[in-house]
Scaffold this active site. Structure first.
Site, PDB file in Angstrom:
ATOM      1  N   HIS A   1      13.807 -49.160 -19.361  1.00  0.00           N
ATOM      2  CA  HIS A   1      12.605 -48.652 -20.029  1.00  0.00           C
ATOM      3  C   HIS A   1      12.913 -48.325 -21.473  1.00  0.00           C
ATOM      4  CE1 HIS A   1      12.720 -47.394 -15.789  1.00  0.00           C
ATOM      5  NE2 HIS A   1      11.522 -47.913 -15.761  1.00  0.00           N
TER       6      HIS A   1
ATOM      7  N   HIS B   1       8.500 -54.768 -14.960  1.00  0.00           N
ATOM      8  CA  HIS B   1       9.818 -55.276 -14.575  1.00  0.00           C
ATOM      9  C   HIS B   1       9.707 -56.609 -13.834  1.00  0.00           C
ATOM     10  CE1 HIS B   1      11.258 -51.386 -15.759  1.00  0.00           C
ATOM     11  NE2 HIS B   1      10.573 -50.764 -14.809  1.00  0.00           N
TER      12      HIS B   1
END
Lengths: 331, 331
Positions: A219, A57
């Site tokens: 995700h 991330h």
């Protein structure tokens, strides 16, 4: 799988070393851990602020470590929660006696592991408190979540809790302002292409050549719907409308806006989305205090974006504007 | 082609509107032009600094407009030079009597159009000077270039010329320091996937599933060689070595490092490349003054990266560190 990496098993280690090598005067890595702290941690008499989660991330979370923001970030493997012992290392590293505050994104693994670490820390006499961020207005419950997911709005929690701590606030005061951010922040994302976890070697989902997914998680968790790709204006309209259905933002309110890229989205496209979001807010009489456009909470090389709105009051405006030298959020 | 856009014919207009909508207190668009200036332009008694080029390289160039950096950026269509009349609008918008300095990347179209605009401005009594940036160490001559191409190193020219102008330097002094940056900056790029110009609708080149291209240009122009993709360390080694073959950087020198993403490269991968670049510099006794990692000079959604090294002296270090409030280069 085509990536600029070395051994797929080693991407997190290589990356953490690359981050501290980029900012050697600002950041340090606690040896034999996945914890990166600001150089002067633990800061005497200050509550330590930590966050973290799975890798992939970036710039979250290590990019938000710095004066005025996080004291430490702890990294898990790609899209995998950091283990309790690693979180405990982060807590210990920033603990100076005033307590430690944890910013946790609402994923089951993160919640369990951060909370287990807090228990271990408390057994060592360290006072720990936390906030759970669940800004994603897309779906209740999901692949890795009970309730709503924590996504890009988390960056505003880092910024505001970090600024509050920098001013010497107590653990309870920091928790209060962090909870206020969580109550007033909502995000919605979408993607047009998937991403590939290096150790898996193939995309975690597929989208047809003309398809997009609205409400997708960071995700690749399922969102609200898949449909034929629409224009940027239509996409911006859907993301913003869904947020405003969920968060009451009366005419005359002030907000911060974050147009976040998921990793592979050209900045050109983020600005095109921003154009429409600002037009909508303007039409609704919602004033924009500050806008952020860029890659703040990514999903490896996913192409797509999210829109985040944070409803502000004077305290939040003041803390959002406070100084920060975190590499990915300089103010 | 899968992009988050509206009408492909309108991407530059939509984007420019989205940029000024993001920073309404800092940036303004000159009506009916593709020119974005800082809010307070023209700044009295200051040399105006302008740059620009084809769109698709965001945050270049409008993201570098701000106090301490550019006074204006002029945008062409995607990968297409801005027309002389648009460049002239930029010159006029930042002209306050102290002259205007142009930072031009070395592409034939850019050179011709900026120079024609300068002639027109001089006919109006505006003094104009310029620097041509040609930092790409990959190839001599290319699809759109005689000589070497200007790529990510251009951002350092913006920063340093902008800081010099902000301190009240003359046109000649700014030219001198900009030339010094150009003499001391080199870049090398590579890509693993192509990009698609919206109006073209299909990729400008193709790479096999396991292929990469070393030395590629920021419009997909041919580089040095295509070969099977290697590890991040091997890639970093080749890019850095090629730069150091071309730019003499003796042991004990100080450099600024820019690890630039081409648009679709996860920040994780940029940090992995940075790890190796820093290790190499360290082994060679080259000291790193400051490192920048992120998307600074992109190629739409191309996946790949470039490495830039700028050899520094005291003046360049001072100017690189000076304050800037440009959205994409806050100091």
């Amino acid at each position: 799988m085509k990536k600029i990496i070395n051994d797929p098993e080693n991407v997190v280690q290589d990356m953490l070393n690359g981050i501290v090598a980029a900012y050697p005067n600002q950041l340090k890595r606690i040896e034999n851990t996945t914890v990166i702290t600001r150089m002067d941690a633990p800061v005497p008499n200050k509550v330590g602020i930590i966050s973290g989660g799975g890798s992939g991330h970036e710039p979250a979370h290590a990019g938000y470590v710095g004066k005025g923001m996080l004291d430490a970030a702890v990294a898990g493997e790609v899209f995998t929660s950091p283990t309790p012992d690693q979180v405990l290392e982060a807590i210990r590293a920033v603990h100076s006696g005033a307590g430690v505050f944890m910013v946790i994104k609402n994923y089951t693994g993160d919640c369990l592991n951060f909370e287990m670490a807090a228990e271990l820390a408390e057994a060592e006499g360290i006072q720990v408190d936390q906030v759970i961020v669940n800004d994603d207005a897309a779906v209740e419950n999901s692949s890795y979540t009970i309730g709503r997911r924590g996504i890009a709005g988390t960056v505003f929690v880092h910024k505001i809790a970090g600024a509050k701590a920098e001013r010497g606030a107590s653990l309870a005061e920091i928790k209060a302002v962090a909870e206020k951010v969580v109550q007033n922040v909502r995000s919605m994302g979408m993607a047009i292409s998937p991403c590939t976890v290096p150790q898996a070697g193939k995309p975690s989902f597929t989208l047809e050549e003309n398809e997009m997914e609205i409400g997708i998680g960071i995700h690749g968790e399922p969102g609200i719907e898949r449909k034929t790709i629409q224009t940027a204006d239509e996409i911006a309209e859907q993301l913003t409308s869904k947020i405003l259905e969920d968060l009451e933002v009366p005419r005359g309110s002030e907000v911060a806006v974050l147009i976040n890229g998921l990793g592979a989205t050209p900045e050109m496209e983020l600005y095109i989305v921003n154009r429409k979001v600002q037009e909508m807010l303007n039409e609704k009489g919602i004033r924009v205090f500050e806008t952020f456009v860029g890659n703040y909470m990514t999903s490896l090389e996913m192409a797509g974006c999210s829109v985040t709105l944070l409803k502000l009051d004077d305290e939040l405006k003041d803390l959002l504007s406070a100084e920060s030298n975190a590499p990915a959020f300089r103010k």
